[in-house]
Design an enzyme around this catalytic site. Structure first.
Site, PDB file in Angstrom:
ATOM      1  N   CYS A  48      -0.014   3.859   2.659  1.00 46.08           N
ATOM      2  CA  CYS A  48       0.417   3.360   3.975  1.00 46.08           C
ATOM      3  C   CYS A  48       1.884   3.710   4.207  1.00 46.08           C
ATOM      4  O   CYS A  48       2.274   4.094   5.317  1.00 46.08           O
ATOM      5  CB  CYS A  48       0.240   1.846   4.065  1.00 46.08           C
ATOM      6  SG  CYS A  48      -1.468   1.284   3.913  1.00 46.08           S
ATOM      7  N   CYS A  62       0.826  -1.212   0.000  1.00 53.34           N
ATOM      8  CA  CYS A  62       0.000   0.000   0.000  1.00 53.34           C
ATOM      9  C   CYS A  62       0.860   1.262   0.000  1.00 53.34           C
ATOM     10  O   CYS A  62       1.525   1.565   0.987  1.00 53.34           O
ATOM     11  CB  CYS A  62      -0.909  -0.047   1.239  1.00 53.34           C
ATOM     12  SG  CYS A  62      -1.775   1.485   1.593  1.00 53.34           S
TER      13      CYS A  62
END
Length: 123
Positions: A51, A48
């Site tokens: 993230c 991600c």
């Protein structure tokens, strides 16, 4: 090959930053959630991009609030049961716990100031 299994600590101009956040797992979650300090959990995954953008900010805040707020990271692929329990559909999702209950939530990458507001509200 570039490995993204562990978030990298923020670059602070050569200063070393001790990583204060804990790894949240299905095994330790309940005790952390019901601990004496408020708990912030960053639900993330290695693949991600957003993230990885939030990770250094979470690390900084974990250091700044050490001793006052427990900060942890929960890999949604390794702890799918926790992601399902809290309805995590998008990552990063950051949950804020106080007294064992979710009291706030942020979905998506946010600037440090926004996250810091939420940390302050837990105290």
């Amino acid at each position: 090959m570039n490995s993204c299994s562990d978030p990298q600590p923020p670059n602070l101009g050569g200063k070393k930053l001790k990583i204060m956040e804990v790894t949240i797992t299905s095994e330790n979650f309940e005790s952390l959630k019901n601990g004496e300090q408020p708990l912030v959990v960053d639900f993330w995954a290695t693949w991600c991009g957003p993230c990885r953008m939030v990770s250094p900010i979470i690390s900084e805040l974990a250091n700044e609030y050490d001793g006052r707020i427990t900060v942890g990271k929960c890999d949604v692929e390794e702890n799918e049961d926790l992601a399902v329990e809290f309805g995590i559909r998008n990552i990063p999702t950051i949950l804020f716990f106080k007294g064992g209950m979710v009291v706030d939530k942020i979905v998506g990458a946010q600037p440090k100031a926004k996250l810091q507001e939420k940390f302050e509200a837990l105290l």
